[in-house]
Motif scaffolding. Structure first.
Motif, short mmCIF file in Angstrom:
data_model
loop_
_atom_site.label_atom_id
_atom_site.label_comp_id
_atom_site.label_asym_id
_atom_site.label_seq_id
_atom_site.Cartn_x
_atom_site.Cartn_y
_atom_site.Cartn_z
N GLU A 278 37.08 35.85 42.51
CA GLU A 278 37.46 35.39 41.18
C GLU A 278 36.40 35.73 40.14
O GLU A 278 36.71 35.98 38.97
CB GLU A 278 37.72 33.89 41.20
CG GLU A 278 38.28 33.35 39.89
CD GLU A 278 38.79 31.93 40.01
OE1 GLU A 278 39.26 31.39 38.99
OE2 GLU A 278 38.72 31.36 41.11
N LEU A 279 35.13 35.77 40.54
CA LEU A 279 34.05 36.05 39.60
C LEU A 279 34.15 37.45 39.00
O LEU A 279 33.58 37.72 37.94
CB LEU A 279 32.69 35.87 40.30
CG LEU A 279 32.32 34.44 40.66
CD1 LEU A 279 31.00 34.41 41.44
CD2 LEU A 279 32.20 33.57 39.41
N SER A 280 34.86 38.35 39.67
CA SER A 280 34.98 39.71 39.15
C SER A 280 36.14 39.89 38.20
O SER A 280 36.30 40.96 37.60
CB SER A 280 35.12 40.70 40.32
OG SER A 280 36.39 40.53 40.96
#
Length: 725
Positions: A278-280
């Motif tokens: 999700e961080l990307s």
């Protein structure tokens, strides 16, 4: 000269903020200022259509079968820029339709699919709607082809219907007729949080008691449609989640059977996407740069692979054959044990124990490799909760029963905010009258209207009794979901006849006189109630020295108890009516804020609010005969006295300890009148005062009478959808 100067004037040539709104709006400078914006949205200046454009007429000219065929065809035409799971966009389109309709909540009727609000902020950028921007863009060729007659609101829901049909479910029906809005709905309160997915505690009196969710909300987090799929506050616990599922679906008018059917049927096809960290994932559409052209959630790992798409962060399909509507969901749910795990994106989900590869779905990207299926915490709630389990076991044993229950629940979900069947168009509109559509039989139109008026005038009922009864009958209308209103005369049925705001004893007396008139003349009771209001208004006009025709359109019908879902009407009960200067109780919000909320639901403008309230005050229509705001010595006559005396500087205004006010003669100190904040706001708020001053002018007595009659007629006919071409 400064290089940035123009004609010798330094600085930028653009008025920063001036062409996008004030950089510091009124409510930022003065947080307690009454914000009238909800009455000014969706006006003619925001609508790009021609002034004489009639959407209902345009819809009738659609080639419905061609539209359906084109939508169904695009479902299997996978695009390189956003490839379809297993070559079929069905799951994506169902999610688009579901999330468009799923924002509806019963308490105030707001949200939902009608209007196509999911195209605009904040919904278009909610975390729960991640990547649905792609689904809308896939539909653009069909929208472009059929143009004005095919609204986005209709197309979005139709795409879900066609997806189910293409995957093997016979839909219960479909109605065209939704009309698009052209900007976000400013009147919908989605919650007070300042961050997406903020902890749920702020929405509940007690998080352990799901029923304490703040009204009118139905979702458990800011930015979600329903419940958190990972569990309450992201902590898996299916039994606890079940309680929140039950509450949030109930607030959408769904019972346990419908809730279970929607959960199971919604997850019988398609998949969740969380194969990428999700961080990307990039920012949502409203925060995205120009070059993304309305797309958000940029995924650098996508690489044109359906298997790498990102939506919720949960990863996997619910069934072995995700492009077929079958009983595979129940096979998985009940035939395997499930254990808690995490997706590649880090989201909590449930995985089957010891499932052989031969029973798993294959990779959505086309590699053919077996992929682990999953269940969300809400899915596990269907197994753990004893009530949901029993319902789902019945579904599992009777496929026909499951299909029919789901199809009906899906139809209700996607059509709930369209109102009665008269608003539906197309070949697939079900003939069956459904109780949640608030059915009303057709009323007579061939009776002698003048004879009915004469009987009402000779009945001995006062003008105030007639006007307030008609008003109370009509004021329940909600443009948000097209419920309520005078048609059907449900004011004489439970629960409305017992509502405190309707003054039950007075109401019973009036109905006891009007109902025999209806029986004698062949008119419906609903028509007689409205016609009675008109008779009372004509008497007030005459007493005020004015003569204005009060329009009337016969044809309202009378509903009965069998046509009335009593519990669902509880939410229509007014807890305040500023037009009649009444509150059921003391509330955290002010009387004037509740007045605006009611007015917006009724479809009124600020000018219409002003003229109606001022007129009803001098007529003496206050609840219980209260005298607050009756700024006149000619009570009962429709005059401009409310506005004249409100703006008269020979008066002074004084607050009392109980929240009311005294209006005194400035010279003598004599108390002339009393008032509430709902009265004095028309003199204190700069916008409302500008309207009040119009009606206080010496040259606008006739205009006031005309405007009052026009606004009154609008309220009386708000639910007469049969009068719209």
């Amino acid at each position: 000269m400064d290089g940035n100067s123009i004609h010798g004037m330094g600085g930028c040539p653009v008025n920063h903020g001036g062409n996008t709104g004030m950089d510091k709006p009124v409510t930022k400078w003065w947080p307690n200022a009454l914000n009238l914006d909800i009455l000014h949205q969706h006006g003619a200046r925001t609508n790009p259509m021609d002034a004489d454009y009639n959407h209902r007429e345009a819809v009738k000219g659609l080639d419905f079968e061609a539209v359906k065929a084109d939508v169904k065809a695009l479902l299997t035409e996978s695009q390189d820029w956003w490839p379809a799971d297993w070559g079929h966009y069905g799951g994506l389109m169902i999610r688009l339709a579901w999330h468009s309709a799923g924002s509806y909540r019963m308490q105030d009727g707001r949200g939902g699919a009608a209007g196509g609000n999911i195209r605009f902020a904040p919904l278009n950028s909610w975390p729960d709607n991640a990547s649905l921007d792609k689904a809308r863009r896939l539909l653009w060729p069909v929208k472009k082809k059929y143009g004005n007659a095919l609204s986005w609101a209709d197309l979005i829901i139709l795409s879900g219907n066609m997806a189910y049909e293409s995957m093997g479910l016979k839909p219960f029906g479909f109605g065209f007729g939704r009309e698009d809005i052209w900007g976000p709905e400013k009147d919908v309160y989605w919650g007070s949080e300042d961050e997406w997915l903020a902890p749920s505690e702020g929405r509940y009196g007690d998080l352990e008691d799901a029923s304490t969710l703040e009204n009118p909300l139905s979702a458990v987090h800011m930015g979600l449609i329903y419940v958190n799929p990972e569990g309450v506050n992201g902590q898996p616990d299916p039994a606890r989640t079940a309680l929140h599922v039950r509450e949030t679906f109930a607030r959408m008018a769904m019972n346990d059977e419908e809730t279970a059917a929607l959960t199971c049927g919604g997850h019988t096809v398609g998949k969740a996407h969380g194969a990428t960290a999700e961080l990307s994932i990039g920012v949502e559409p409203e925060a995205a740069p120009y070059e993304q052209q309305g797309f958000g959630w940029h995924n650098p790992d996508h690489g044109g692979s359906a298997a790498k798409s990102f939506t919720s962060g949960i990863e996997g399909a619910w069934t072995k054959h995700p492009t077929q509507f079958d009983m595979g969901y129940f096979d998985y749910l009940f035939n395997y044990e499930w254990e808690l795990t995490k997706s590649p994106a880090g989201a909590w989900q449930w995985a089957p124990v010891d499932m052989p590869d031969s029973e798993k779905p294959v990779d959505a990207g086309g590699s053919g490799a077996a992929q682990m299926p999953m269940m969300t915490d809400a899915d596990m709630a269907m197994k753990v909760d004893p009530i949901y389990n029993e319902i789902c076991q019945r579904f599992a044993k009777d496929e026909a029963y499951f299909r029919d229950t789901f199809a009906r629940a899906w139809f209700k979900l996607t059509h709930r905010d369209m109102g009665p069947r008269v608003n539906y168009y197309g070949p697939d509109v079900p003939a069956e009258d459904l109780i949640w559509q608030d059915p009303i039989p057709a009323g007579a139109t061939d009776y002698d209207v003048d004879a009915v008026k004469a009987k009402i005038a000779d009945s001995g009922l006062s003008a105030v009794d007639l006007i307030t009864t008609a008003w109370d009958s009509a004021r329940t209308f909600r443009g948000s979901d097209k419920r309520g209103g005078a048609n059907g005369a449900r004011i004489r049925l439970a629960p409305q006849k017992d509502w405190a705001g309707n003054e039950p004893q007075r109401l019973a007396k009036v109905l006891g006189i009007l109902e025999p008139i209806a029986a004698e003349t062949g008119a419906s009771i609903a028509d007689v109630i409205v016609l009675g209001g008109n008779v009372g208004l004509e008497q007030a006009l005459k007493a005020g020295g004015q003569s204005v025709d009060v329009p009337f359109a016969p044809g309202r019908g009378d509903a009965d108890d069998a046509m009335t879902e009593t519990e669902s009407f509880d939410v229509l009960e007014p807890v305040a009516d500023g037009f009649r200067n009444w509150k059921k109780d003391e509330y955290a919000v002010s009387a004037e804020e509740m007045l605006l909320d009611r007015a917006q639901l009724m479809g009124l403008t600020a000018a219409e609010v002003t003229v109606l309230l001022g007129g009803l005050r001098v007529i003496g229509a206050n609840h219980g005969g209260a005298k607050h705001g009756v700024f006149t010595d000619r009570e009962g006559a429709l005059t401009t006295d409310f506005f004249v005396n409100l703006t008269d500087m020979s008066n002074s205004w004084h607050p009392l300890d109980d929240g009311t006010y005294e209006i005194r003669d400035r010279a003598s100190g004599e108390i002339k009148w009393t008032a509430t904040s709902a009265d004095l706001v028309f003199g204190s708020n700069s916008i409302l005062r500008s309207y009040a001053e119009v009606y206080a002018q010496d040259d606008n007595h006739e205009k006031f009478a005309r405007d009052f009659v026009a606004a009154w007629t609008k309220v009386m006919n708000a639910d007469r959808f049969d009068l719209v071409a």
